[in-house]
Structure formats: structure tokens, C-alpha cells
Design an enzyme around this catalytic site. Structure first.
Site, PDB file in Angstrom:
ATOM      1  CG  ASP A  41      -1.728   1.219   1.380  1.00  0.00           C
ATOM      2  OD1 ASP A  41      -2.666   1.216   2.197  1.00  0.00           O
ATOM      3  OD2 ASP A  41      -1.460   2.212   0.664  1.00  0.00           O
ATOM      4  CB  ILE A  42       1.558   3.813  -2.583  1.00  0.00           C
ATOM      5  CG1 ILE A  42       2.805   4.566  -3.065  1.00  0.00           C
ATOM      6  CG2 ILE A  42       0.350   4.748  -2.515  1.00  0.00           C
ATOM      7  CD1 ILE A  42       2.726   5.012  -4.516  1.00  0.00           C
TER       8      ILE A  42
ATOM      9  CG  ASN B 154      -9.303  14.312 -10.100  1.00  0.00           C
ATOM     10  OD1 ASN B 154      -9.095  15.516  -9.884  1.00  0.00           O
ATOM     11  ND2 ASN B 154      -9.911  13.525  -9.241  1.00  0.00           N
TER      12      ASN B 154
ATOM     13  N   GLY C 295      -9.623   5.398  -5.627  1.00  0.00           N
ATOM     14  CA  GLY C 295      -8.353   4.688  -5.884  1.00  0.00           C
ATOM     15  C   GLY C 295      -7.212   5.160  -5.000  1.00  0.00           C
ATOM     16  CB  VAL C 296      -3.559   5.328  -5.636  1.00  0.00           C
ATOM     17  CG1 VAL C 296      -3.386   6.293  -6.794  1.00  0.00           C
ATOM     18  CG2 VAL C 296      -2.336   5.324  -4.749  1.00  0.00           C
ATOM     19  CG  ASP C 297      -6.640  11.460  -5.969  1.00  0.00           C
ATOM     20  OD1 ASP C 297      -7.358  12.065  -6.780  1.00  0.00           O
ATOM     21  OD2 ASP C 297      -5.916  12.024  -5.126  1.00  0.00           O
TER      22      ASP C 297
ATOM     23  CB  SER D 243      -3.421   5.713 -16.558  1.00  0.00           C
ATOM     24  OG  SER D 243      -3.436   7.120 -16.642  1.00  0.00           O
TER      25      SER D 243
ATOM     26  CB  VAL E  19     -10.529   5.181 -12.018  1.00  0.00           C
ATOM     27  CG1 VAL E  19     -11.589   6.074 -12.643  1.00  0.00           C
ATOM     28  CG2 VAL E  19     -10.942   4.695 -10.639  1.00  0.00           C
ATOM     29  CE1 TYR E  20      -9.390   9.242 -14.509  1.00  0.00           C
ATOM     30  CE2 TYR E  20      -7.148   9.991 -14.956  1.00  0.00           C
ATOM     31  CZ  TYR E  20      -8.436  10.235 -14.480  1.00  0.00           C
ATOM     32  OH  TYR E  20      -8.750  11.473 -13.966  1.00  0.00           O
TER      33      TYR E  20
HETATM   34  N1  APR Z   1      -1.347   1.737  -3.034  1.00  0.00           N
HETATM   35  C1  APR Z   1      -0.777   1.461  -4.229  1.00  0.00           C
HETATM   36  N2  APR Z   1      -1.453   1.361  -5.377  1.00  0.00           N
HETATM   37  C2  APR Z   1      -2.795   1.524  -5.302  1.00  0.00           C
HETATM   38  C3  APR Z   1      -3.473   1.822  -4.091  1.00  0.00           C
HETATM   39  C4  APR Z   1      -2.674   1.911  -2.928  1.00  0.00           C
HETATM   40  N3  APR Z   1      -3.208   2.192  -1.729  1.00  0.00           N
HETATM   41  N4  APR Z   1      -4.797   1.929  -4.368  1.00  0.00           N
HETATM   42  C5  APR Z   1      -4.939   1.698  -5.686  1.00  0.00           C
HETATM   43  N5  APR Z   1      -3.739   1.443  -6.248  1.00  0.00           N
HETATM   44  C6  APR Z   1      -3.433   1.128  -7.633  1.00  0.00           C
HETATM   45  C7  APR Z   1      -4.541   0.541  -8.448  1.00  0.00           C
HETATM   46  O1  APR Z   1      -4.622  -0.877  -8.220  1.00  0.00           O
HETATM   47  C8  APR Z   1      -4.054   0.859  -9.851  1.00  0.00           C
HETATM   48  O2  APR Z   1      -3.179  -0.163 -10.291  1.00  0.00           O
HETATM   49  O3  APR Z   1      -3.122   2.344  -8.290  1.00  0.00           O
HETATM   50  C9  APR Z   1      -3.264   2.160  -9.694  1.00  0.00           C
HETATM   51  C10 APR Z   1      -3.967   3.395 -10.285  1.00  0.00           C
HETATM   52  O4  APR Z   1      -5.369   3.258 -10.103  1.00  0.00           O
HETATM   53  P1  APR Z   1      -6.296   4.539  -9.701  1.00  0.00           P
HETATM   54  O5  APR Z   1      -6.011   4.930  -8.326  1.00  0.00           O
HETATM   55  O6  APR Z   1      -7.675   4.170 -10.061  1.00  0.00           O
HETATM   56  O7  APR Z   1      -5.766   5.722 -10.647  1.00  0.00           O
HETATM   57  P2  APR Z   1      -5.996   5.961 -12.209  1.00  0.00           P
HETATM   58  O8  APR Z   1      -6.306   4.715 -12.933  1.00  0.00           O
HETATM   59  O9  APR Z   1      -4.824   6.765 -12.629  1.00  0.00           O
HETATM   60  O10 APR Z   1      -7.302   6.863 -12.222  1.00  0.00           O
HETATM   61  C11 APR Z   1      -7.214   8.157 -11.667  1.00  0.00           C
HETATM   62  O11 APR Z   1      -9.072   7.744 -10.277  1.00  0.00           O
HETATM   63  O12 APR Z   1      -9.005   7.856  -8.017  1.00  0.00           O
HETATM   64  C12 APR Z   1      -9.358   8.566  -9.138  1.00  0.00           C
HETATM   65  O13 APR Z   1      -9.045  10.848  -8.524  1.00  0.00           O
HETATM   66  C13 APR Z   1      -8.509   9.784  -9.290  1.00  0.00           C
HETATM   67  O14 APR Z   1      -9.863  10.591 -11.053  1.00  0.00           O
HETATM   68  C14 APR Z   1      -8.631   9.995 -10.763  1.00  0.00           C
HETATM   69  C15 APR Z   1      -8.606   8.582 -11.318  1.00  0.00           C
END
Ligand code: APR
Length: 362
Positions: free
Chosen positions: A9-10, A23, A31-33, A116, A119-120
Site C-alpha cells: 500500500d503506497i 485527476n 483509488g490511490v488518490d 492510469s 479507474v482510467y
Molecule cells: N497503493 C498502491 N497502489 C494503489 C493503491 C494503494 N493504496 N490503491 C490503488 N492502487 C493502484 C490501483 O490498483 C491501480 O493499479 O493504483 C493504480 C492506479 O489506479 P487509480 O487509483 O484508479 O488511478 P488511475 O487509474 O490513474 O485513475 C485516476 O481515479 O481515483 C481517481 O481521482 C482519481 O480521477 C482519478 C482517477
């Protein structure tokens, strides 16, 4: 090992900076955000409000607040729309701009999620390859410890065929070593099946097994006088050549053999240790101490970087006090890749990861 692939978990990582897949509003999300904002606390959002958003492909930096890291680098990845809308270039610039900011702020360690790929919707194997490409290109000229954080194992999918090939290769060797062949292949098959269930790759063959089987061709011996009896079998000639070579270098240390092989391959020191994914400081220690004993994974990483055939790999390992054994999967997977002439450290690490083994490097 300047680039590490870890499953974590980052928000828990104690490195200088973690990268947020944000975003364009920079005001949080899922997600990670969402995880980063929850862990950092409201101070992060307050600072993000002052940044005026961020364009896709760009990156901005804030403090880490309640996170264990000093900084958060926020970057906005592209939404995947099939690949014909400049997504790859934008994703690459996310890594480049984030790494540039990390360097500008003096970070010695930085962790990336797979930008990306959630969600992306960016295909995870493509997203992972781009991450590795951009980070290794950056590390050719910079000293930094970079983590790629794989949050769910599906992000790491080696091709089904490659997975099955390796599983069969392990089966053939591991069984010989571990069990009396008459009684337990079904036991072993179960454990492999368990592995397969546990880390079954997603559909699609992303990393077909590379390269034809590794063949040791005898060098042309036209200059040698034809022996009176039938020509010596190729294997015997090769054994003699290797034996002479081995006798010549019998007292050579690991460090001496490594430096000799770098010269023989026409590589520079930096090319070799970068390709082995080993940091410069460790290489300097090995170079300056002829009796230095590296770890087994470091010795193997150099053998892979030098693309040594199996026998020379075993010789180099022996000089570091190790052997490739059939009693553990890590060694057998290494033997698989060398036997198949595939020296791509990243693909080897993907396979090691898929079989829950340590990765190559220090
Ligand atoms: N630690 C590490 N990696 C994580 C964690 C975490 N706690 N949570 C999620 N991930 C991974 C996901 O499994 C994925 O492989 O981070 C990667 C990116 O996924 P997202 O967080 O969905 O980001 P992204 O695909 O770039 O979409 C961005 O999603 O959360 C919203 O606000 C964000 O609108 C933006 C969009």
C-alpha cells in the site's frame, strides 16, 4: 537494485516521495488518490487547493503531511481510450515529469503506483511496461531508488504460455530433487495447481516465451587438425575448451571474473551494473575488493547482465560461494531463462514475482 517492484500500500511507504495518480482538479478522488488523501489528512487537500489543478501528463508536488513520506507528487494520467489518442505519450510524460520533480527536490527514493491502470482503464501490462521503460531510462543517468508499487497481483500478468512453460520446467527439476519420483508427483502437481490458481494470469498472452532454446554451438574448428579417430563429439570439445578456460581462471575471485567478463563483453562498468539493476555504490565495493562476496541474487543479476551461458553462470556463482540448485524455484526459474536465452531482467522478475520468489538484484 535501483528499481524495485513491490506489492504494498503506497501510503505506508517511508520513502522521500510517493506519486499520486490524481485527476486534473487535484482535489482528491477514489483509488490511490483517495487512499493518499485519507492517510495524509486535510492539510494535503488545503495545499492542493492552492495549486490550481494539473494538466494530464504534468506533475505538481506538495508536502506529505501525515503520510510517512516527505512529499507527494501529484500527476494526472491519461484516460485509456483505445490507444490512438496519444495516451502512451501522456503516460510517459507523467513518469518523466514526476521523476524530474523528485530529482529537483533532492529525493533519494520515490514510489509510483501504476498510473492510469485503475479507474482510467489503461491496460495494466502496457502501463507496467511504460513505467519500467521510463524509470530505467531515467536511472541510466541518475542515482535514485525507485519503487513500482503493484497493489493487486493482476497488474503483473506473465503470459499463460510462459507461466505454464516455467511451471513445467520447475516440475521436471524440482520433483527430481525433492521427492522419490514414484510417490509424489501428484503432490507436487497439486502445489503447482495451487500456484496456478493463486497467481493465474488474466486472459491473453502478454509475454509469450521469448527466444528459441539456447543452443551452445561449437565454434568452427576448421583450423584444428582432423583427429585420426572419429571426430571428438561436440560436447567433449566444448568440455575441453571450458575445462582449459576453467583451469586458467581457477584462482580467480568473483570480482576478478566479473571484471574480466565485462571486458570480454566490451561493456563499460556502468552498462553492466545498470543492466544488472545494481546500484553504483555496491559495484564500487565489488570492484575495489577482489575478495568481495556478493549476495546470490546480486551474483545472478550480473551473470544475467553479462548474458553468460549456464555453465559460466554456475562458475561465477561458485566464485561467490553459491550454486544453482534444483531445490528452490528461484534457481530453477533463473535456469529456465538462461537455458532459453532470455536475459531480460524485467521479464525474469515478472516470472519470479508470479511464482512468489524474491526479485533479482541486491
Ligand atoms: N497503493 C498502491 N497502489 C494503489 C493503491 C494503494 N493504496 N490503491 C490503488 N492502487 C493502484 C490501483 O490498483 C491501480 O493499479 O493504483 C493504480 C492506479 O489506479 P487509480 O487509483 O484508479 O488511478 P488511475 O487509474 O490513474 O485513475 C485516476 O481515479 O481515483 C481517481 O481521482 C482519481 O480521477 C482519478 C482517477
Amino acid at each position: 537494485m535501483p528499481l524495485k517492484l513491490i506489492r504494498e500500500d503506497i501510503t505506508k511507504l517511508h520513502c522521500d516521495a510517493i506519486v499520486n495518480a490524481a485527476n486534473s482538479s487535484l482535489l482528491g478522488g477514489g483509488g490511490v488518490d483517495g487512499a493518499i488523501h485519507r492517510a495524509a489528512g486535510t492539510g494535503l487537500l488545503a495545499e492542493c487547493r492552492t495549486l490550481g489543478g494539473c494538466r494530464t501528463g504534468e506533475a505538481k508536488i506538495t508536502k506529505g503531511y501525515r503520510l510517512p513520506c516527505k512529499f507527494v507528487i501529484h500527476t494526472v494520467g491519461p484516460v485509456w481510450r483505445g490507444g490512438a489518442h496519444g495516451e502512451e505519450a501522456l503516460l510517459r510524460s507523467c513518469y518523466r515529469n514526476s521523476l524530474a520533480l523528485a530529482k529537483q527536490y533532492g529525493c533519494e527514493s520515490v514510489a509510483f503506483p501504476l498510473i492510469s491502470s485503475g479507474v482510467y482503464g489503461y491496460p495494466k501490462d502496457k502501463a507496467l511496461q511504460i513505467a519500467v521503460d521510463e524509470i530505467t531510462a531515467f536511472l541510466l543517468g541518475e542515482e535514485m531508488l525507485v519503487y513500482i508499487v503493484i497493489y493487486d497481483k493482476s497488474a503483473f500478468q506473465i503470459g499463460e504460455k510462459l507461466f505454464d512453460d516455467i511451471a513445467a520446467f520447475i516440475d521436471d527439476r524440482y520433483v527430481e530433487e525433492h521427492f522419490d519420483f514414484r510417490y509424489r508427483s501428484e503432490v507436487f502437481a497439486d502445489s503447482i495447481a495451487l500456484d496456478t490458481d493463486e497467481s493465474a494470469p488474466l486472459a491473453g498472452d502478454t509475454f509469450a516465451a521469448k527466444a528459441p532454446l539456447f543452443e551452445t554451438q561449437m565454434p568452427a574448428c576448421a583450423s584444428m587438425p582432423a583427429p585420426a579417430a572419429a571426430p571428438m563429439p561436440a560436447g567433449q570439445q566444448k568440455k575441453n575448451a571450458t575445462l582449459d578456460d576453467a583451469l586458467k581462471h581457477i584462482d580467480e575471485s568473483f570480482s576478478e571474473m566479473l571484471l574480466r567478463k565485462i571486458d570480454e563483453k566490451g561493456m563499460t562498468d556502468a552498462e553492466c551494473y545498470k543492466k544488472a539493476n545494481i546500484d553504483r555504490k555496491l559495484f564500487s565495493k565489488i570492484r575495489s575488493d577482489r575478495l568481495y562476496k556478493p549476495s546470490k541474487t546480486t551474483a545472478i543479476a550480473f551473470a544475467i547482465a553479462l548474458e553468460l551461458p549456464l555453465e559460466e553462470t554456475k562458475d561465477m556463482l561458485m566464485k561467490a560461494g553459491f550454486a544453482l540448485s534444483h531445490s528452490n524455484k528461484f534457481d530453477i526459474i533463473i535456469e529456465y531463462f538462461i537455458t532459453n536465452g532470455n536475459y531480460n531482467v524485467f521479464e525474469i522478475n515478472e516470472a519470479l514475482f508470479a511464482f512468489d520468489q524474491n526479485l533479482l538484484g541486491v
